[in-house]
Design a protein around this motif. Sequence first.
Motif, PDB file in Angstrom:
ATOM      1  N   PRO A   6     -43.438  17.896   4.190  1.00  0.00           N
ATOM      2  CA  PRO A   6     -42.123  18.648   4.036  1.00  0.00           C
ATOM      3  C   PRO A   6     -42.310  19.847   4.611  1.00  0.00           C
ATOM      4  O   PRO A   6     -41.071  20.628   4.848  1.00  0.00           O
ATOM      5  N   HIS A   7     -43.349  20.359   5.050  1.00  0.00           N
ATOM      6  CA  HIS A   7     -43.693  21.575   5.629  1.00  0.00           C
ATOM      7  C   HIS A   7     -43.008  22.723   4.775  1.00  0.00           C
ATOM      8  O   HIS A   7     -42.399  23.646   5.072  1.00  0.00           O
ATOM      9  N   ALA A   8     -43.715  22.540   3.507  1.00  0.00           N
ATOM     10  CA  ALA A   8     -43.200  23.541   2.323  1.00  0.00           C
ATOM     11  C   ALA A   8     -43.833  24.898   2.490  1.00  0.00           C
ATOM     12  O   ALA A   8     -45.155  24.794   2.790  1.00  0.00           O
ATOM     13  N   VAL A   9     -43.088  25.934   2.408  1.00  0.00           N
ATOM     14  CA  VAL A   9     -43.824  27.275   2.545  1.00  0.00           C
ATOM     15  C   VAL A   9     -44.378  27.557   1.198  1.00  0.00           C
ATOM     16  O   VAL A   9     -43.340  27.896   0.299  1.00  0.00           O
ATOM     17  N   SER A  10     -45.546  28.235   0.997  1.00  0.00           N
ATOM     18  CA  SER A  10     -45.807  28.756  -0.384  1.00  0.00           C
ATOM     19  C   SER A  10     -46.734  30.231   0.055  1.00  0.00           C
ATOM     20  O   SER A  10     -47.171  30.381   1.152  1.00  0.00           O
ATOM     21  N   VAL A  11     -46.997  31.017  -1.069  1.00  0.00           N
ATOM     22  CA  VAL A  11     -47.673  32.116  -1.173  1.00  0.00           C
ATOM     23  C   VAL A  11     -48.778  32.283  -2.018  1.00  0.00           C
ATOM     24  O   VAL A  11     -48.616  31.627  -3.159  1.00  0.00           O
ATOM     25  N   LYS A  12     -49.908  32.564  -1.571  1.00  0.00           N
ATOM     26  CA  LYS A  12     -51.221  32.643  -2.360  1.00  0.00           C
ATOM     27  C   LYS A  12     -52.164  33.828  -2.127  1.00  0.00           C
ATOM     28  O   LYS A  12     -52.139  34.407  -0.919  1.00  0.00           O
ATOM     29  N   GLY A  13     -52.486  34.475  -3.374  1.00  0.00           N
ATOM     30  CA  GLY A  13     -53.251  35.497  -3.023  1.00  0.00           C
ATOM     31  C   GLY A  13     -54.636  35.169  -2.465  1.00  0.00           C
ATOM     32  O   GLY A  13     -55.162  34.200  -2.737  1.00  0.00           O
ATOM     33  N   GLY A  14     -54.966  36.327  -1.753  1.00  0.00           N
ATOM     34  CA  GLY A  14     -56.452  36.073  -1.054  1.00  0.00           C
ATOM     35  C   GLY A  14     -57.272  37.264  -1.156  1.00  0.00           C
ATOM     36  O   GLY A  14     -57.068  38.171  -1.792  1.00  0.00           O
ATOM     37  N   ALA A  15     -58.706  37.180  -0.561  1.00  0.00           N
ATOM     38  CA  ALA A  15     -59.324  38.266  -0.673  1.00  0.00           C
ATOM     39  C   ALA A  15     -59.047  39.670  -0.064  1.00  0.00           C
ATOM     40  O   ALA A  15     -59.148  40.651  -0.557  1.00  0.00           O
ATOM     41  N   VAL A  16     -58.307  39.614   1.206  1.00  0.00           N
ATOM     42  CA  VAL A  16     -57.977  40.770   1.951  1.00  0.00           C
ATOM     43  C   VAL A  16     -56.451  40.996   2.033  1.00  0.00           C
ATOM     44  O   VAL A  16     -55.900  41.991   2.415  1.00  0.00           O
ATOM     45  N   GLY A  17     -55.859  39.892   1.280  1.00  0.00           N
ATOM     46  CA  GLY A  17     -54.234  40.172   1.357  1.00  0.00           C
ATOM     47  C   GLY A  17     -53.477  38.975   0.810  1.00  0.00           C
ATOM     48  O   GLY A  17     -54.103  38.026  -0.015  1.00  0.00           O
ATOM     49  N   MET A  18     -52.342  38.665   1.254  1.00  0.00           N
ATOM     50  CA  MET A  18     -51.624  37.438   0.573  1.00  0.00           C
ATOM     51  C   MET A  18     -51.453  36.549   1.803  1.00  0.00           C
ATOM     52  O   MET A  18     -51.096  36.784   2.766  1.00  0.00           O
ATOM     53  N   GLU A  19     -51.673  35.252   1.309  1.00  0.00           N
ATOM     54  CA  GLU A  19     -51.861  34.350   2.541  1.00  0.00           C
ATOM     55  C   GLU A  19     -50.436  33.426   2.305  1.00  0.00           C
ATOM     56  O   GLU A  19     -49.976  33.113   1.346  1.00  0.00           O
ATOM     57  N   VAL A  20     -49.942  33.235   3.572  1.00  0.00           N
ATOM     58  CA  VAL A  20     -48.625  32.527   3.576  1.00  0.00           C
ATOM     59  C   VAL A  20     -49.103  30.903   3.940  1.00  0.00           C
ATOM     60  O   VAL A  20     -49.680  30.905   5.118  1.00  0.00           O
ATOM     61  N   GLN A  21     -48.883  30.026   3.341  1.00  0.00           N
ATOM     62  CA  GLN A  21     -49.326  28.690   3.608  1.00  0.00           C
ATOM     63  C   GLN A  21     -48.258  27.782   4.007  1.00  0.00           C
ATOM     64  O   GLN A  21     -46.988  27.895   3.437  1.00  0.00           O
ATOM     65  N   ILE A  22     -48.414  26.879   4.645  1.00  0.00           N
ATOM     66  CA  ILE A  22     -47.618  25.543   5.070  1.00  0.00           C
ATOM     67  C   ILE A  22     -48.313  24.502   4.576  1.00  0.00           C
ATOM     68  O   ILE A  22     -49.303  23.967   4.957  1.00  0.00           O
ATOM     69  N   ASN A  23     -47.749  23.773   3.648  1.00  0.00           N
ATOM     70  CA  ASN A  23     -48.298  22.423   3.022  1.00  0.00           C
ATOM     71  C   ASN A  23     -49.639  22.704   2.456  1.00  0.00           C
ATOM     72  O   ASN A  23     -50.557  21.894   2.713  1.00  0.00           O
ATOM     73  N   GLY A  24     -49.820  23.908   1.999  1.00  0.00           N
ATOM     74  CA  GLY A  24     -51.201  24.253   1.537  1.00  0.00           C
ATOM     75  C   GLY A  24     -52.218  24.770   2.476  1.00  0.00           C
ATOM     76  O   GLY A  24     -53.088  25.182   1.943  1.00  0.00           O
ATOM     77  N   ALA A  25     -51.816  24.758   3.711  1.00  0.00           N
ATOM     78  CA  ALA A  25     -52.670  25.239   4.691  1.00  0.00           C
ATOM     79  C   ALA A  25     -52.231  26.750   5.030  1.00  0.00           C
ATOM     80  O   ALA A  25     -51.152  26.957   5.288  1.00  0.00           O
TER      81      ALA A  25
END
Length: 311
Positions: free
Chosen positions: A6-25
């Motif tokens: 579905p190309h869902a956009v999500s946000v996840k915390g990372g080591a150097v910043g905040m990651e913006v993901q599409i379908n978990g990638a």
Amino acid sequence: LELAGPHAVSVKGGAVGMEVQINGATSFVVTPGDLDPAREETLEQATQRAAAALAKALRESAESRNLETLTRALALAMAGTALYAGMVWVAVLARRALVRQLVAFTHRHTAKLQLGGVALLQRERMTRFVRAVLTLVYRVLVLVLTLEWISFVLRSFPFSRAWGESLNSYLLGLAMPILTAAIESVPELLTALLIFYLAYLMTQALGRFFARVQSGVLQLQWLDADVVVPTQRITKVVVWLFALAMAYPYLPGSDTEAFKGLSVLVGLMISMGASSLVGQAASGLILTYGRVFRKGEYVRLADHEGTVTEM
């Protein structure tokens, strides 16, 4: 976009910043160095804003390749076009009806605006002025409707939605200061109208008072019936000038430099061009209230002589 899902956009915390993901990638990473100091927002807020923009772009990209969505957009654009044509047609009819009504109203009441038996306004000029004002309002209305129609049609399709939104934002940015200024000037404008209305009531009361003196119902030692008419005219002029001076600070735009400069220019032109007129008016007042000549007297002025019939 070629990946399944579905190309869902999500946000996840990372080591150097905040990651913006599409379908978990992971699509991209927002770091503290990407923050704009002018916005005064946190890293999480900036990431959420970037994720919302990405989700909107994905959604509009999917819509641009969806036949059902494009068909619906085309139907909305056609409906908006039909509504726009109908509103323009109504505006044309309303303009014609208002022109007829206001021109007839102008013809009825222009002749009543007199000062000293002289018409203050000419019927033909007032008619042209009314037509010009209504034409200007009509053209501005059609322009606004046209711009809104173009904005609506552009926003109906995904690939032109950005242009429509920018055009709509431009119109709102242009109209809001004008509407705000108009709303803020309403109390002052009402105050000015109240002052003019009180001046109108006062002139009406003075007119009834002078009519009683002229008819002989009311007799005053300091006011003869022969000078009632000029006294009434002078009193009305003084009342309206006083009302104008009182209402001047409440008129919209009276505090601007352009308005002040124009007022000074008009006053200078009147003072320079009306010096002889003021002198003649002063002479007329002296003759009228000095009671040098009276109605019915036989007088001689230089080589002319005769009976005074009217002062």
